[in-house]
Design a protein around this motif. Structure first.
Motif, PDB file in Angstrom:
ATOM      1  N   PRO A  66      -9.076  98.924  10.129  1.00 18.05           N
ATOM      2  CA  PRO A  66     -10.235  98.166   9.703  1.00 18.05           C
ATOM      3  C   PRO A  66     -10.463  98.332   8.333  1.00 18.05           C
ATOM      4  N   LYS A  67     -11.272  97.259   8.055  1.00 17.77           N
ATOM      5  CA  LYS A  67     -11.720  97.374   6.441  1.00 17.77           C
ATOM      6  C   LYS A  67     -12.577  98.538   6.212  1.00 17.77           C
ATOM      7  N   GLU A  68     -13.224  99.140   7.144  1.00 18.72           N
ATOM      8  CA  GLU A  68     -13.971 100.459   6.610  1.00 18.72           C
ATOM      9  C   GLU A  68     -12.882 101.322   6.213  1.00 18.72           C
ATOM     10  N   ALA A  69     -11.579 101.375   6.486  1.00 20.73           N
ATOM     11  CA  ALA A  69     -10.791 102.214   5.961  1.00 20.73           C
ATOM     12  C   ALA A  69     -10.653 102.419   4.407  1.00 20.73           C
ATOM     13  N   SER A  70     -10.518 100.919   3.932  1.00 19.78           N
ATOM     14  CA  SER A  70     -10.289 100.860   2.770  1.00 19.78           C
ATOM     15  C   SER A  70     -11.574 100.647   1.420  1.00 19.78           C
ATOM     16  N   GLU A  71     -12.594 100.672   2.517  1.00 23.43           N
ATOM     17  CA  GLU A  71     -14.007 100.376   1.687  1.00 23.43           C
ATOM     18  C   GLU A  71     -14.323 101.503   0.633  1.00 23.43           C
ATOM     19  N   GLY A  72     -14.573 101.428  -0.601  1.00 25.84           N
ATOM     20  CA  GLY A  72     -14.717 102.867  -1.293  1.00 25.84           C
ATOM     21  C   GLY A  72     -13.523 103.599  -1.444  1.00 25.84           C
ATOM     22  N   LEU A  73     -12.401 103.073  -1.316  1.00 25.05           N
ATOM     23  CA  LEU A  73     -11.175 104.252  -1.161  1.00 25.05           C
ATOM     24  C   LEU A  73     -10.928 104.452  -2.658  1.00 25.05           C
ATOM     25  N   GLN A  74     -10.781 105.631  -2.893  1.00 23.37           N
ATOM     26  CA  GLN A  74     -10.549 106.286  -4.354  1.00 23.37           C
ATOM     27  C   GLN A  74      -9.279 107.148  -4.578  1.00 23.37           C
ATOM     28  N   ARG A  75      -8.590 107.363  -5.466  1.00 23.17           N
ATOM     29  CA  ARG A  75      -7.372 108.093  -5.634  1.00 23.17           C
ATOM     30  C   ARG A  75      -7.666 109.601  -5.324  1.00 23.17           C
ATOM     31  N   VAL A 113      -2.418 103.722  -6.892  1.00 22.28           N
ATOM     32  CA  VAL A 113      -3.541 102.935  -6.288  1.00 22.28           C
ATOM     33  C   VAL A 113      -4.469 102.185  -7.290  1.00 22.28           C
ATOM     34  N   ASN A 114      -4.755 101.260  -7.559  1.00 21.42           N
ATOM     35  CA  ASN A 114      -5.764 100.602  -8.359  1.00 21.42           C
ATOM     36  C   ASN A 114      -7.054 100.563  -7.643  1.00 21.42           C
ATOM     37  N   GLU A 115      -8.007 101.563  -7.746  1.00 25.04           N
ATOM     38  CA  GLU A 115      -9.101 101.678  -6.940  1.00 25.04           C
ATOM     39  C   GLU A 115     -10.090 100.304  -6.974  1.00 25.04           C
ATOM     40  N   LYS A 116     -10.102  99.760  -7.909  1.00 26.72           N
ATOM     41  CA  LYS A 116     -10.996  98.502  -8.196  1.00 26.72           C
ATOM     42  C   LYS A 116     -10.284  97.518  -7.242  1.00 26.72           C
ATOM     43  N   VAL A 130      -8.353  97.477  -4.206  1.00 28.71           N
ATOM     44  CA  VAL A 130      -7.948  97.841  -3.057  1.00 28.71           C
ATOM     45  C   VAL A 130      -8.542  96.788  -1.895  1.00 28.71           C
ATOM     46  N   GLU A 131      -7.417  96.243  -1.120  1.00 29.16           N
ATOM     47  CA  GLU A 131      -7.848  95.188  -0.254  1.00 29.16           C
ATOM     48  C   GLU A 131      -7.880  95.649   1.104  1.00 29.16           C
ATOM     49  N   SER A 132      -6.745  96.509   1.683  1.00 33.78           N
ATOM     50  CA  SER A 132      -6.599  96.729   3.074  1.00 33.78           C
ATOM     51  C   SER A 132      -5.694  98.043   3.220  1.00 33.78           C
ATOM     52  N   MET A 133      -5.622  98.610   4.261  1.00 33.68           N
ATOM     53  CA  MET A 133      -4.749  99.620   4.525  1.00 33.68           C
ATOM     54  C   MET A 133      -4.016  99.626   5.976  1.00 33.68           C
ATOM     55  N   TRP A 134      -2.993 100.108   6.088  1.00 37.97           N
ATOM     56  CA  TRP A 134      -2.572 100.138   7.582  1.00 37.97           C
ATOM     57  C   TRP A 134      -1.319 101.211   7.548  1.00 37.97           C
ATOM     58  N   LEU A 135      -0.906 101.336   8.933  1.00 39.04           N
ATOM     59  CA  LEU A 135      -0.173 102.724   8.826  1.00 39.04           C
ATOM     60  C   LEU A 135       1.138 102.302   9.814  1.00 39.04           C
ATOM     61  N   ASP A 136       2.344 102.873   9.456  1.00 38.79           N
ATOM     62  CA  ASP A 136       3.251 102.632  10.264  1.00 38.79           C
ATOM     63  C   ASP A 136       4.210 104.051  10.580  1.00 38.79           C
ATOM     64  N   LEU A 137       4.296 103.901  12.091  1.00 34.27           N
ATOM     65  CA  LEU A 137       4.841 105.071  12.559  1.00 34.27           C
ATOM     66  C   LEU A 137       6.393 104.585  12.676  1.00 34.27           C
ATOM     67  N   ASN A 165       0.476 102.476   4.074  1.00 31.83           N
ATOM     68  CA  ASN A 165       0.270 101.462   2.945  1.00 31.83           C
ATOM     69  C   ASN A 165      -1.091 100.917   2.653  1.00 31.83           C
ATOM     70  N   VAL A 166      -1.010 100.998   1.365  1.00 31.71           N
ATOM     71  CA  VAL A 166      -2.583 100.493   0.699  1.00 31.71           C
ATOM     72  C   VAL A 166      -1.940  99.267  -0.252  1.00 31.71           C
ATOM     73  N   LYS A 167      -2.711  98.064   0.127  1.00 33.82           N
ATOM     74  CA  LYS A 167      -2.567  97.061  -0.560  1.00 33.82           C
ATOM     75  C   LYS A 167      -3.638  97.007  -1.544  1.00 33.82           C
ATOM     76  N   HIS A 168      -3.264  96.823  -2.876  1.00 40.03           N
ATOM     77  CA  HIS A 168      -4.161  96.733  -4.103  1.00 40.03           C
ATOM     78  C   HIS A 168      -3.701  95.603  -4.837  1.00 40.03           C
ATOM     79  N   GLY A 169      -4.452  94.444  -4.860  1.00 45.01           N
ATOM     80  CA  GLY A 169      -4.033  93.311  -5.702  1.00 45.01           C
ATOM     81  C   GLY A 169      -2.667  92.910  -5.188  1.00 45.01           C
ATOM     82  N   PRO A 170      -1.831  92.449  -5.835  1.00 48.14           N
ATOM     83  CA  PRO A 170      -0.404  91.953  -5.487  1.00 48.14           C
ATOM     84  C   PRO A 170       0.445  93.271  -4.926  1.00 48.14           C
ATOM     85  N   ASN A 171       0.027  94.176  -5.354  1.00 52.34           N
ATOM     86  CA  ASN A 171       0.880  95.374  -5.041  1.00 52.34           C
ATOM     87  C   ASN A 171       0.652  96.174  -3.637  1.00 52.34           C
ATOM     88  N   THR A 172       1.540  96.861  -3.249  1.00 54.26           N
ATOM     89  CA  THR A 172       1.277  97.864  -2.089  1.00 54.26           C
ATOM     90  C   THR A 172       1.936  98.991  -2.380  1.00 54.26           C
TER      91      THR A 172
END
Length: 257
Positions: free
Chosen positions: A156-165, A220-223, A225-232, A188-195
């Motif tokens: 969820p979006k709460e996972a990446s809100e306020g995410l910092q290094r 990760v560019n803290e400013k 950050v858009e989303s985050m997901w996990l791959d198993l 996986n942390v998507k920040h801008g055009p990069n992941t």
């Protein structure tokens, strides 16, 4: 008063129905075939509704409670989450065979590159005293000729809100295996055009597998950050049964020195 009367009438009606079906069971061996056929149709309709009541009752009354959000998190955690597969019932509860990009829920998707595969996946109910998650996810893999099999979990979006290094993301999982195999967790942390992707192998020797993703070593560019997901990612899963009894994530800021 009216409520008590209705309840009494319902109990009496239920007792009458039980006696009627008990008599029918006793007479079924000598019953006229045409009447028995009609009675069988009626019995199947009743059984369908009874099975539905039993299924729902077992689900709601069995511990841990459906929808439980109880998670063991390290001290200082500012976010914690159990994905929906392990929290609530799935409809349908299983898939066989499982095509690539099969959606199990709003958050979980199975990916693989096998054209001819024999994979079945189904949700199972956890009932052990030590279980915190109401449900588990069981994968039965037979023939598999692909190079990868993975379960992607959108967070969820709460996972990446306020995410910092300075954050450490922690993954805890209870995994049961029929035969040993390697499982890798990729955050996986998507920040801008990069992941940004951080990969850790899950230690499967203990009852609970724990891995931590330290974002201090990422780019990760803290400013942005858009989303985050996990791959198993399961390596060499053929002829194996993998049961993920629980999967939960949390994050905490690293202690200041």
């Amino acid at each position: 008063m009216a409520g008590k009367l209705d309840s009494l009438m319902e109990r009496m009606g239920g007792q009458r129905a039980l006696r009627r079906w008990s008599r029918a069971a006793e007479k079924a061996g000598a019953q006229d075939l045409s009447a028995l056929r009609e009675q069988r149709t009626h019995a199947r309709l009743v059984r369908r509704q009874l099975n539905k009541v039993l299924h729902i009752a077992d689900e709601r009354l069995t511990l841990p409670a459906v929808g439980s959000k109880a998670i063991q998190m390290p001290m200082g955690s500012d976010w914690g989450y159990r994905p929906d597969v392990w929290r609530g019932a799935l409809f349908p509860a299983g898939h066989a065979p499982v095509p690539s990009k099969a959606k199990l829920s709003d958050e979980a998707t199975v990916h693989h590159d096998c054209n001819v595969c024999e994979i079945a996946v189904r949700q199972v109910r956890n009932t052990r005293a030590e279980d915190l998650a109401p449900f588990g996810l069981q994968l039965d893999v037979f023939r598999f000729e692909g190079t990868f099999l993975s379960l992607a979990i959108d967070l969820p979006k709460e996972a990446s809100e306020g995410l910092q290094r300075r954050h450490i993301v922690r993954l805890e999982a209870i995994v049961e295996l029929e035969h040993s195999l390697e499982i890798f967790a990729r955050l996986n942390v998507k920040h801008g055009p990069n992941t940004e992707q951080i990969v850790r192998e899950m230690p499967l020797g203990d009852v609970k597998a724990v891995v931590e993703f330290d974002l201090a070593y990422s780019e990760v560019n803290e400013k942005r950050v858009e989303s985050m997901w996990l791959d198993l990612i399961l390596k060499g899963p053929q002829m194996n049964q993998i049961t993920l009894r629980d999967v939960s994530l949390s994050r905490r800021p690293r202690a200041e020195l």
